[in-house]
Design a protein around this motif. Structure first.
Motif, PDB file in Angstrom:
ATOM      1  N   TYR A   5       0.952  -1.197   0.405  1.00 27.46           N
ATOM      2  CA  TYR A   5       0.179  -0.343  -0.084  1.00 27.46           C
ATOM      3  C   TYR A   5       0.724   1.394  -0.153  1.00 27.46           C
ATOM      4  O   TYR A   5       2.058   1.504   0.008  1.00 27.46           O
ATOM      5  CB  TYR A   5      -1.282  -0.046   1.677  1.00 27.46           C
ATOM      6  CG  TYR A   5      -0.103   0.058   2.606  1.00 27.46           C
ATOM      7  CD1 TYR A   5       0.373  -1.436   3.094  1.00 27.46           C
ATOM      8  CD2 TYR A   5       0.373   1.590   3.333  1.00 27.46           C
ATOM      9  CE1 TYR A   5       0.827  -0.715   4.447  1.00 27.46           C
ATOM     10  CE2 TYR A   5       0.852   1.091   4.399  1.00 27.46           C
ATOM     11  CZ  TYR A   5       0.591   0.218   4.711  1.00 27.46           C
ATOM     12  OH  TYR A   5       1.597   0.133   5.992  1.00 27.46           O
ATOM     13  N   LEU A  18      -3.720   7.658  -0.891  1.00 25.02           N
ATOM     14  CA  LEU A  18      -4.950   6.328  -0.428  1.00 25.02           C
ATOM     15  C   LEU A  18      -5.492   7.404   0.357  1.00 25.02           C
ATOM     16  O   LEU A  18      -5.075   7.974   1.204  1.00 25.02           O
ATOM     17  CB  LEU A  18      -3.819   5.610   0.714  1.00 25.02           C
ATOM     18  CG  LEU A  18      -4.579   4.224   1.853  1.00 25.02           C
ATOM     19  CD1 LEU A  18      -5.499   3.882   0.629  1.00 25.02           C
ATOM     20  CD2 LEU A  18      -4.223   3.492   2.105  1.00 25.02           C
ATOM     21  N   GLN A  20      -6.529   8.123   3.792  1.00 23.94           N
ATOM     22  CA  GLN A  20      -6.549   7.957   5.355  1.00 23.94           C
ATOM     23  C   GLN A  20      -7.608   8.076   6.361  1.00 23.94           C
ATOM     24  O   GLN A  20      -7.750   7.083   7.193  1.00 23.94           O
ATOM     25  CB  GLN A  20      -5.238   8.824   5.947  1.00 23.94           C
ATOM     26  CG  GLN A  20      -4.134   8.185   5.167  1.00 23.94           C
ATOM     27  CD  GLN A  20      -2.921   8.389   5.318  1.00 23.94           C
ATOM     28  OE1 GLN A  20      -2.965   8.404   6.434  1.00 23.94           O
ATOM     29  NE2 GLN A  20      -1.828   8.821   4.594  1.00 23.94           N
ATOM     30  N   LEU A  23      -9.261   4.545   6.319  1.00 23.67           N
ATOM     31  CA  LEU A  23      -8.770   3.630   7.004  1.00 23.67           C
ATOM     32  C   LEU A  23      -9.303   3.032   8.127  1.00 23.67           C
ATOM     33  O   LEU A  23      -9.615   3.912   8.808  1.00 23.67           O
ATOM     34  CB  LEU A  23      -6.878   3.632   7.230  1.00 23.67           C
ATOM     35  CG  LEU A  23      -6.777   3.669   5.448  1.00 23.67           C
ATOM     36  CD1 LEU A  23      -5.026   3.655   5.583  1.00 23.67           C
ATOM     37  CD2 LEU A  23      -6.496   1.934   4.373  1.00 23.67           C
ATOM     38  N   PRO A  24      -9.342   1.905   9.135  1.00 25.17           N
ATOM     39  CA  PRO A  24      -8.518   0.643   7.964  1.00 25.17           C
ATOM     40  C   PRO A  24      -9.770  -0.203   7.280  1.00 25.17           C
ATOM     41  O   PRO A  24      -8.999  -1.496   6.853  1.00 25.17           O
ATOM     42  CB  PRO A  24      -7.889  -0.374   9.457  1.00 25.17           C
ATOM     43  CG  PRO A  24      -8.946   0.410  10.811  1.00 25.17           C
ATOM     44  CD  PRO A  24      -9.013   1.769   9.851  1.00 25.17           C
ATOM     45  N   GLU A  26     -11.488   0.457   4.672  1.00 27.03           N
ATOM     46  CA  GLU A  26     -11.991   0.912   3.563  1.00 27.03           C
ATOM     47  C   GLU A  26     -10.119   1.052   2.834  1.00 27.03           C
ATOM     48  O   GLU A  26      -9.839   1.770   3.364  1.00 27.03           O
ATOM     49  CB  GLU A  26     -12.924   1.802   3.000  1.00 27.03           C
ATOM     50  CG  GLU A  26     -13.440   1.240   1.858  1.00 27.03           C
ATOM     51  CD  GLU A  26     -14.863   2.574   1.757  1.00 27.03           C
ATOM     52  OE1 GLU A  26     -14.693   3.106   0.150  1.00 27.03           O
ATOM     53  OE2 GLU A  26     -15.791   2.442   2.420  1.00 27.03           O
ATOM     54  N   GLU A  27     -10.198   0.379   1.781  1.00 25.13           N
ATOM     55  CA  GLU A  27      -8.435   1.523   1.010  1.00 25.13           C
ATOM     56  C   GLU A  27      -9.182   1.731   0.046  1.00 25.13           C
ATOM     57  O   GLU A  27      -9.250   1.397  -1.256  1.00 25.13           O
ATOM     58  CB  GLU A  27      -7.733  -0.506   1.184  1.00 25.13           C
ATOM     59  CG  GLU A  27      -6.631  -0.353   2.045  1.00 25.13           C
ATOM     60  CD  GLU A  27      -5.719  -1.351   1.630  1.00 25.13           C
ATOM     61  OE1 GLU A  27      -4.856  -1.511   0.665  1.00 25.13           O
ATOM     62  OE2 GLU A  27      -5.935  -2.619   2.273  1.00 25.13           O
ATOM     63  N   GLU A  28      -9.350   3.076  -0.137  1.00 23.11           N
ATOM     64  CA  GLU A  28      -9.655   4.269  -1.393  1.00 23.11           C
ATOM     65  C   GLU A  28      -8.617   4.521  -1.755  1.00 23.11           C
ATOM     66  O   GLU A  28      -8.097   5.736  -0.975  1.00 23.11           O
ATOM     67  CB  GLU A  28     -10.797   4.853  -0.933  1.00 23.11           C
ATOM     68  CG  GLU A  28     -11.406   5.638  -1.764  1.00 23.11           C
ATOM     69  CD  GLU A  28     -12.163   7.038  -1.451  1.00 23.11           C
ATOM     70  OE1 GLU A  28     -13.750   6.514  -1.793  1.00 23.11           O
ATOM     71  OE2 GLU A  28     -12.236   7.790  -0.652  1.00 23.11           O
ATOM     72  N   TYR A  29      -8.396   4.432  -2.987  1.00 23.33           N
ATOM     73  CA  TYR A  29      -7.287   5.396  -3.426  1.00 23.33           C
ATOM     74  C   TYR A  29      -8.183   6.498  -4.213  1.00 23.33           C
ATOM     75  O   TYR A  29      -9.188   6.271  -5.106  1.00 23.33           O
ATOM     76  CB  TYR A  29      -6.745   4.058  -4.616  1.00 23.33           C
ATOM     77  CG  TYR A  29      -5.020   3.791  -3.908  1.00 23.33           C
ATOM     78  CD1 TYR A  29      -4.053   4.395  -3.011  1.00 23.33           C
ATOM     79  CD2 TYR A  29      -5.749   2.715  -3.302  1.00 23.33           C
ATOM     80  CE1 TYR A  29      -3.186   3.646  -2.509  1.00 23.33           C
ATOM     81  CE2 TYR A  29      -4.368   2.135  -2.180  1.00 23.33           C
ATOM     82  CZ  TYR A  29      -3.452   2.107  -2.163  1.00 23.33           C
ATOM     83  OH  TYR A  29      -2.808   1.646  -1.059  1.00 23.33           O
ATOM     84  N   PHE A 200      -3.232  -0.619  11.102  1.00 23.92           N
ATOM     85  CA  PHE A 200      -3.423  -1.014   9.768  1.00 23.92           C
ATOM     86  C   PHE A 200      -1.841  -1.254   9.794  1.00 23.92           C
ATOM     87  O   PHE A 200      -1.399  -2.387   8.643  1.00 23.92           O
ATOM     88  CB  PHE A 200      -3.836   0.250   8.701  1.00 23.92           C
ATOM     89  CG  PHE A 200      -3.520  -0.160   7.705  1.00 23.92           C
ATOM     90  CD1 PHE A 200      -4.740  -0.370   6.805  1.00 23.92           C
ATOM     91  CD2 PHE A 200      -3.239   0.074   6.871  1.00 23.92           C
ATOM     92  CE1 PHE A 200      -4.433  -1.204   5.700  1.00 23.92           C
ATOM     93  CE2 PHE A 200      -2.581   0.514   5.541  1.00 23.92           C
ATOM     94  CZ  PHE A 200      -3.555  -0.592   4.783  1.00 23.92           C
ATOM     95  N   LYS A 204      -0.991  -5.589   8.585  1.00 24.92           N
ATOM     96  CA  LYS A 204       0.004  -5.633   7.340  1.00 24.92           C
ATOM     97  C   LYS A 204       1.588  -6.157   7.089  1.00 24.92           C
ATOM     98  O   LYS A 204       1.599  -6.617   6.561  1.00 24.92           O
ATOM     99  CB  LYS A 204       0.149  -4.113   6.656  1.00 24.92           C
ATOM    100  CG  LYS A 204      -1.710  -3.759   6.295  1.00 24.92           C
ATOM    101  CD  LYS A 204      -1.528  -4.393   4.629  1.00 24.92           C
ATOM    102  CE  LYS A 204      -2.520  -3.754   4.120  1.00 24.92           C
ATOM    103  NZ  LYS A 204      -3.515  -3.580   2.798  1.00 24.92           N
TER     104      LYS A 204
END
Ligand code: MRU
Length: 337
Positions: A5, A18, A20, A23-24, A26-29, A200, A204
């Motif tokens: 990420y 990303l 923030q 998070l954590p 949803e990982e939305e770019y 998060f 990871k």
């Protein structure tokens, strides 16, 4: 191992980051070419952490000059510079990055090609930050005397920088070298950067951790489970006084009481050599709603007041050492160079 990420990047002349705030869960770019959107992202903490803010602002300022006719370049540069500089007042990396690009802009006689020059410089700032993060991680190994319990505050990892992090890079490098037993991540009220972001990143990376509420730090230290505390910084001044996320100062005081080493990890781009002491640092004051609401859910009436500084200043004498990409510096500090 590189993380799967990232906080921010420039891809095909588009800025990707990303978000923030999601998070954590949803990982939305988000992708944008607009400096105004980048400024908003910094204000809303969709992008946060001092080095990451610097990198994002550099890309934003470069993109502001894309496809701008040379006769309008001065005007556009000034407008974008001022807007990005107004986003957050404490993280000094923001102003260093903007001033760095300003030097490139001012030196260019021909403004037709200015976007490419600014973009090149923004990428260099980002690449340098990656290198600094790696070196901070390596230098930080020196502060571990044994396999340790580490407590950290806020978020200082990939999400907060252009690279692998500052305090987080030290923790990760130490973990990879068998020197970290367990990490305690302060939840970091009110916006929960520790609970949401550090956890998060620890998860990871397979680093064993527990989240604690900020007020659990004292009893945890008393129990003997914390061998050292490592935090990041938003601004370190000439005498070593350090501004970082609100609650950092309390941790330093607790470490002093319990005789636990307290380290700050930051690139030298976080050292503000124009400011002598911590009382001259402007501390960002944020909206009271961040306390009266918990994630858009009101928990106290609108008419209540709240004091919500985003940062505090830890006096230098409470800081055992400052881990940078150059070296580990010890109290008393003198960054006058
Ligand atoms: O308000 P934030 O989330 O931007 O605050 C971030 C911090 O206080 C970090 O500890 C600091 O920027 C160091 S990041 C490597």
């Amino acid at each position: 191992m590189k993380s799967n990420y990232f906080a921010l990047n420039l891809r095909d002349d588009k800025f990707v980051y990303l978000n923030q705030t999601k998070l954590p869960l949803e990982e939305e770019y988000i992708e944008t070419t607009e400096y105004e959107r980048i400024a908003l992202a910094i204000e809303r903490l969709e992008i946060r952490g001092a080095p990451a803010i610097g990198c994002a602002a550099a890309y934003g300022l470069a993109l502001a000059l894309k496809d701008v006719p040379s006769n309008n370049a001065d005007n556009k540069f000034e407008k974008a510079y001022q807007r990005l500089a107004s986003t957050r007042p404490t993280a000094v990396n923001l102003f260093f990055a903007l001033d760095d690009l300003k030097k490139i802009f001012d030196a260019a006689a021909d403004k037709n090609n200015i976007y490419h020059l600014l973009k090149k410089r923004a990428i260099e700032i980002h690449e340098k930050d990656k290198e600094y993060c790696r070196k901070i991680g390596d230098n930080g190994l020196r502060v571990f005397k044994k396999k340790s319990g580490v407590l950290t505050h806020c978020n200082t990892g990939v999400l907060a920088t252009g690279g692998e992090g500052t305090a987080f890079s030290v923790i990760k490098t130490a973990f990879d070298n068998g020197l970290v037993e367990h990490v305690y991540a302060d939840e970091t009220r009110p916006l929960l950067q520790g609970l949401r972001l550090t956890s998060f990143e620890l998860f990871k990376n397979g680093i064993p951790f527990e989240i604690i509420c900020d007020s659990a730090a004292a009893s945890l230290m008393k129990s003997g489970k914390v061998d050292l505390v490592i935090v990041g910084a938003d601004r370190i001044v000439l005498n070593g006084d350090t501004a970082n996320k609100i609650g950092t100062y309390s941790l330093a005081v607790l470490c002093n009481y319990h005789n636990i080493p307290f380290y700050v990890a930051a690139p030298t781009t976080t050292i503000d050599r124009r400011t002598a002491t911590g009382d001259q640092i402007i501390i960002e004051s944020r909206q009271k709603n961040e306390l009266l609401h918990i994630f858009n859910h009101r928990v106290a009436p609108e008419e209540y007041n709240a004091y919500n500084p985003a940062f505090d200043v830890t006096p230098a004498h409470l800081i055992t050492g400052i881990i940078t990409e150059e070296d580990v510096y010890f109290f008393p500090y003198n960054f006058m160079r």
